[in-house]
Scaffold this motif. Structure first.
Motif, PDB file in Angstrom:
ATOM      1  N   UNK A 200       4.455   4.737  10.511  1.00 30.49           N
ATOM      2  CA  UNK A 200       3.301   4.892   9.608  1.00 30.49           C
ATOM      3  C   UNK A 200       3.337   3.809   8.542  1.00 30.49           C
ATOM      4  N   UNK A 201       3.783   2.623   8.950  1.00 28.22           N
ATOM      5  CA  UNK A 201       3.792   1.478   8.034  1.00 28.22           C
ATOM      6  C   UNK A 201       2.362   1.194   7.566  1.00 28.22           C
ATOM      7  N   UNK A 202       2.261   0.513   6.417  1.00 27.66           N
ATOM      8  CA  UNK A 202       0.954   0.189   5.835  1.00 27.66           C
ATOM      9  C   UNK A 202      -0.013  -0.424   6.853  1.00 27.66           C
ATOM     10  N   UNK A 203       0.504  -1.181   7.794  1.00 27.97           N
ATOM     11  CA  UNK A 203      -0.358  -1.884   8.752  1.00 27.97           C
ATOM     12  C   UNK A 203      -0.781  -1.006   9.932  1.00 27.97           C
ATOM     13  N   UNK A 204      -0.259   0.211   9.976  1.00 25.80           N
ATOM     14  CA  UNK A 204      -0.569   1.073  11.122  1.00 25.80           C
ATOM     15  C   UNK A 204      -1.867   1.838  10.874  1.00 25.80           C
ATOM     16  N   UNK A 205      -2.402   2.337  11.978  1.00 20.56           N
ATOM     17  CA  UNK A 205      -3.663   3.053  12.007  1.00 20.56           C
ATOM     18  C   UNK A 205      -3.704   4.187  10.958  1.00 20.56           C
ATOM     19  N   UNK A 206      -2.674   5.022  10.942  1.00 20.49           N
ATOM     20  CA  UNK A 206      -2.493   6.027   9.893  1.00 20.49           C
ATOM     21  C   UNK A 206      -1.254   5.608   9.131  1.00 20.49           C
ATOM     22  N   UNK A 207      -1.376   5.427   7.820  1.00 26.38           N
ATOM     23  CA  UNK A 207      -0.181   4.967   7.109  1.00 26.38           C
ATOM     24  C   UNK A 207       0.241   5.942   6.023  1.00 26.38           C
ATOM     25  N   UNK A 208       1.539   5.867   5.721  1.00 26.49           N
ATOM     26  CA  UNK A 208       2.121   6.644   4.623  1.00 26.49           C
ATOM     27  C   UNK A 208       2.770   5.648   3.651  1.00 26.49           C
ATOM     28  N   UNK A 209       2.151   4.489   3.454  1.00 29.95           N
ATOM     29  CA  UNK A 209       2.742   3.314   2.786  1.00 29.95           C
ATOM     30  C   UNK A 209       3.838   2.778   3.707  1.00 29.95           C
ATOM     31  N   UNK A 210       4.986   3.455   3.721  1.00 30.23           N
ATOM     32  CA  UNK A 210       6.055   3.248   4.692  1.00 30.23           C
ATOM     33  C   UNK A 210       6.341   4.620   5.275  1.00 30.23           C
ATOM     34  N   UNK A 211       6.623   4.695   6.546  1.00 30.32           N
ATOM     35  CA  UNK A 211       6.979   5.992   7.112  1.00 30.32           C
ATOM     36  C   UNK A 211       7.136   5.928   8.610  1.00 30.32           C
TER      37      UNK A 211
END
Ligand code: T4K
Length: 417
Positions: A200-211
């Motif tokens: 769930x990195x910032x660049x991913x479709x759904x993000x958690x900032x980092x995750x």
């Protein structure tokens, strides 16, 4: 935002013209959900004073992701790399593990970090995913598992991989970092193999900032991964496993929950851009937008173009032209992991066994998409590409004569006023 149309090669920014896009367009600019809702959640977190260690937001996020994938267990982590590392350890992988070289380097690093040897396997030329026909050839007595990567959200051949894993008694893990919200044969990604891992990195479709997260059907594996994520603590003074601090924090989970509430909007924007790119580039010789399967659920997060000889320009020339115009296309994934350290030194001849990886990593690039990009911009990028390819050979000769680019291909050099 103002767009400068480029009618002829001489107007291109790479030859000194003003860029088509004054504000650069990124591959991976984050999708952001409802800000008011997010602020409410942040306030609530601060009011409760529960910031980490498996608070209510992380638990709810885990439930939502598990439901989306149709899997019993989701273990949220601080990032996707940690999720891979914990899953690899919880699965008991040792010795050698087979994976594609055509992936983000984190997939290989997660193994090497634990002194497990990554054995790079070639890919299928159509799907660009690990080629099951090649996997069997790489199995040795030291092999303990296979990691498939659903590259760009396009599913691996899970049927063939599970057969090999069963037959040869290997564990099967998927790096599903790109594939949240995607299905394969009607079944959601996240539910295949012994476990799957999301980013769930910032660049991913759904993000958690980092995750990140580990998904599994196995109660035993889930229990182990949960303990390992929290230093192995069973109770405050009892440790049962070697562990790490792999926890997701509450603020990240709040971001994830807010993002999930907007999932349809994010998919809608990605889908519309993907179709617009396909239509806009359909008549451009030598450029092929790699297909997503519209009959499945898909997040359309990566718009990937394959460059063929009849474009007249090679992939790197196209990326240089686009970058100068403010279209920050990315060469995902170039070079293959086998050409990066330490793997390059460990396996200097790996390329001989990876001809398809070598070819594909030299001819694909990703284009900007997502909610930060508008339809007008996508249309202008298509026109820009069509103009460049229309003058492909002429441009290629001019670029060959130009001084070698300073720094790596695809690094944007903002204009100094
Ligand atoms: N497995 C696979 C298959 C993966 O693709 C990844 C991550 C992982 C495992 C590991 O998951 P994590 O541990 O990261 O959760 C990026 C990401 O850093 C990485 O998460 C991702 N894959 C990979 C495909 O892309 P870079 O170095 O190419 O990203 P970067 O920092 O250049 O960002 C790309 C563009 O996004 C930039 O041009 C600017 C834009 N951007 C980026 C960030 C972080 C923004 O606009 N805002 C931002 O906050 O690796």
């Amino acid at each position: 935002m103002q767009i400068r149309e480029k009618a002829t090669p001489s107007e291109l920014a790479i030859f000194g013209g003003r860029p088509a896009f004054e504000e650069p367009l990124h591959v991976g600019a984050p999708n952001i959900g409802d800000r008011d809702r997010l602020r409410e959640r942040f306030d609530d977190i601060l009011d409760r004073r529960v910031l980490s260690n498996g608070g209510p937001y992380v638990r709810e996020f885990e439930r939502r992701i598990a439901d989306l994938a149709g899997v019993r267990h989701c273990i949220a982590t601080g990032n996707g790399t940690l999720a891979l590392e914990i899953a690899i350890r919880a699965l008991g992988l040792t010795g050698e593990v087979i994976l594609p070289s055509f992936t983000f380097v984190a997939t290989a690093h997660a193994l090497q970090w634990q002194e497990i040897t990554p054995v790079f396997c070639d890919i299928d030329p159509e799907t660009c995913n690990i080629d099951p026909a090649r996997v069997s050839e790489l199995i040795t007595p030291r092999t303990t598992g296979i990691i498939g990567v659903h590259l760009w959200g396009r599913p691996c051949n899970t049927q063939a991989l599970v057969e090999i894993a069963r037959e040869r008694d290997l564990r099967l893990l998927y790096d599903a970092s790109h594939a949240l919200g995607c299905s394969h044969r009607g079944r959601m990604i996240g539910s295949f193999g012994d476990a799957e891992v999301f980013s769930f990195h910032a660049t991913k479709f759904i993000n958690t900032f980092e995750g990140g997260a580990i998904l599994t059907k196995s109660d035993e594996l889930a229990e182990k991964a949960r303990l390992m994520r929290n230093f192995g603590f069973v109770t405050t003074d009892k440790v049962s496993h070697v562990g790490i601090n792999g926890k997701m924090n509450e603020v990240s989970a709040a971001m994830g929950l807010t993002s999930l509430e907007d999932i349809d909007r994010f998919v809608g924007a990605n889908r519309a851009h993907y179709h617009a790119y396909r239509e806009g580039l359909a008549g451009v010789p030598g450029l092929r937008v790699l297909p997503h399967d519209d009959s499945e659920r898909c997040n359309y997060q990566y718009v990937v173009v394959e460059v063929h000889d009849d474009a007249g320009l090679d992939r790197d020339q196209i990326v240089r032209i686009l970058t100068a115009e403010g279209v920050l296309a990315r060469r995902y994934f170039h070079p293959g992991c086998h050409r990066m350290e330490p793997y390059r030194s460990y396996f200097p001849h790996a390329a001989l066994l990876l001809p398809v990886t070598e070819r594909q990593s030299a001819r694909v690039f990703s284009l900007p998409t997502g909610t930060s990009v508008g339809a007008e911009q996508v249309a202008a990028i298509c026109r820009l590409l069509a103009m460049a390819v229309g003058h492909g050979e002429e441009l290629s000769a001019l670029l060959d004569r130009q001084a070698a680019p300073v720094g790596p291909v695809g690094i944007y050099q903002p204009r100094v006023a």
